[in-house]
Design a protein around this motif. Structure first.
Motif, PDB file in Angstrom:
ATOM      1  N   SER A  96     -11.458  -0.307   5.581  1.00 25.48           N
ATOM      2  CA  SER A  96     -12.503   0.507   4.961  1.00 25.48           C
ATOM      3  C   SER A  96     -13.664  -0.411   4.608  1.00 25.48           C
ATOM      4  O   SER A  96     -13.577  -1.202   3.667  1.00 25.48           O
ATOM      5  N   ARG A 122     -10.305  -2.402   1.760  1.00 26.97           N
ATOM      6  CA  ARG A 122      -8.938  -1.896   1.885  1.00 26.97           C
ATOM      7  C   ARG A 122      -8.449  -1.940   3.335  1.00 26.97           C
ATOM      8  O   ARG A 122      -9.158  -1.517   4.237  1.00 26.97           O
ATOM      9  N   TRP A 148      -5.172  -1.006   6.033  1.00 24.14           N
ATOM     10  CA  TRP A 148      -3.970  -0.211   6.249  1.00 24.14           C
ATOM     11  C   TRP A 148      -3.560  -0.351   7.700  1.00 24.14           C
ATOM     12  O   TRP A 148      -4.392  -0.266   8.609  1.00 24.14           O
ATOM     13  N   ARG A 180      -1.526   8.420  -4.289  1.00 27.81           N
ATOM     14  CA  ARG A 180      -2.742   9.145  -3.906  1.00 27.81           C
ATOM     15  C   ARG A 180      -2.395  10.517  -3.330  1.00 27.81           C
ATOM     16  O   ARG A 180      -3.025  11.520  -3.660  1.00 27.81           O
ATOM     17  N   PHE A 200      -8.374   7.316   1.597  1.00 30.33           N
ATOM     18  CA  PHE A 200      -8.237   5.899   1.272  1.00 30.33           C
ATOM     19  C   PHE A 200      -9.219   5.424   0.204  1.00 30.33           C
ATOM     20  O   PHE A 200      -9.028   4.373  -0.388  1.00 30.33           O
ATOM     21  N   ILE A 207       0.811  -1.209   0.000  1.00 30.92           N
ATOM     22  CA  ILE A 207       0.000   0.000   0.000  1.00 30.92           C
ATOM     23  C   ILE A 207       0.847   1.264   0.000  1.00 30.92           C
ATOM     24  O   ILE A 207       0.365   2.330  -0.364  1.00 30.92           O
ATOM     25  N   LEU A 215      -0.416   4.731  -1.462  1.00 35.78           N
ATOM     26  CA  LEU A 215      -0.570   5.921  -0.625  1.00 35.78           C
ATOM     27  C   LEU A 215       0.214   7.087  -1.214  1.00 35.78           C
ATOM     28  O   LEU A 215      -0.272   8.217  -1.251  1.00 35.78           O
TER      29      LEU A 215
END
Length: 196
Positions: free
Chosen positions: A105, A92, A94, A19, A75, A12, A16
């Motif tokens: 999520s 998702r 994290w 994003r 996210f 991830i 991240l």
């Protein structure tokens, strides 16, 4: 445990970073501009964007506040059509590298709903401080403890919550999530964004 953490966080990191860079560029902010707004070093932001550093929950929250967004929106996947069904295996995950808390999520993404649902597994003796989100004073959250116990501070109010308890909080108050107990806790966060 270490291999589980790596398998959850390593893939991830690049997403991240991508994003973060996307949101920064959408707002036409330079690295220096975002660093100044967030109170985070330019070098750290650059490392995160390149996928070379795993931001902590506190650091990511500061970056989100500077980008006028929340962790949930950060996210959320923005491309593609929304699906009203969110299967557990596709949700998702994290893991905060500082505390080890695991964030899931839960809500279906891209549905247009003003509600986000997050499930958190919070380790024993963990503590995370979230600064107030002044830009987003209309966003509220309910924290519903499903297992274990938590101590939550919202603004000047501190509450000890047991399994089954639910606390209403505003994001613009700032919060402290802590588990001073010897057992992990699990809770749901239900975020409601102000419309318009």
């Amino acid at each position: 445990m270490e291999s589980e953490t790596s398998s959850l966080s390593d893939p991830i990191d690049s997403r991240l970073g991508h994003r973060l860079k996307h949101l920064r560029q959408m707002q036409r902010l330079t690295l220096d501009g975002l660093a100044e707004r967030a109170g985070v070093s330019r070098a750290m932001i650059s490392r995160i964007e390149r996928g070379e550093a795993s931001p902590t929950a506190q650091l990511l929250n500061r970056l989100c506040a500077a980008l006028d967004t929340t962790l949930s929106r950060f996210f959320a996947q923005e491309d593609g059509a929304g699906d009203p069904l969110s299967r557990r295996e596709a949700q998702r995950l994290w893991r905060d590298p500082a505390t080890g808390y695991l964030r899931r999520s839960v809500s279906p993404e891209r549905t247009g709903s003003p509600v986000d649902i997050i499930e958190v597994e919070f380790p024993a003796h963990g503590r995370v401080v979230f600064d107030p989100h002044v830009f987003d004073g209309g966003t509220t959250q309910h924290v519903w403890v499903l297992q274990g116990a938590m101590r939550l501070t919202s603004g000047d109010v501190t509450c000890d919550l047991q399994a089954g308890d639910c606390l209403f909080m505003r994001l613009d108050d700032g919060q402290i999530f802590e588990n001073p107990h010897a057992e992990p806790a699990r809770y749901a966060v239900i975020l409601h964004r102000r419309e318009g």
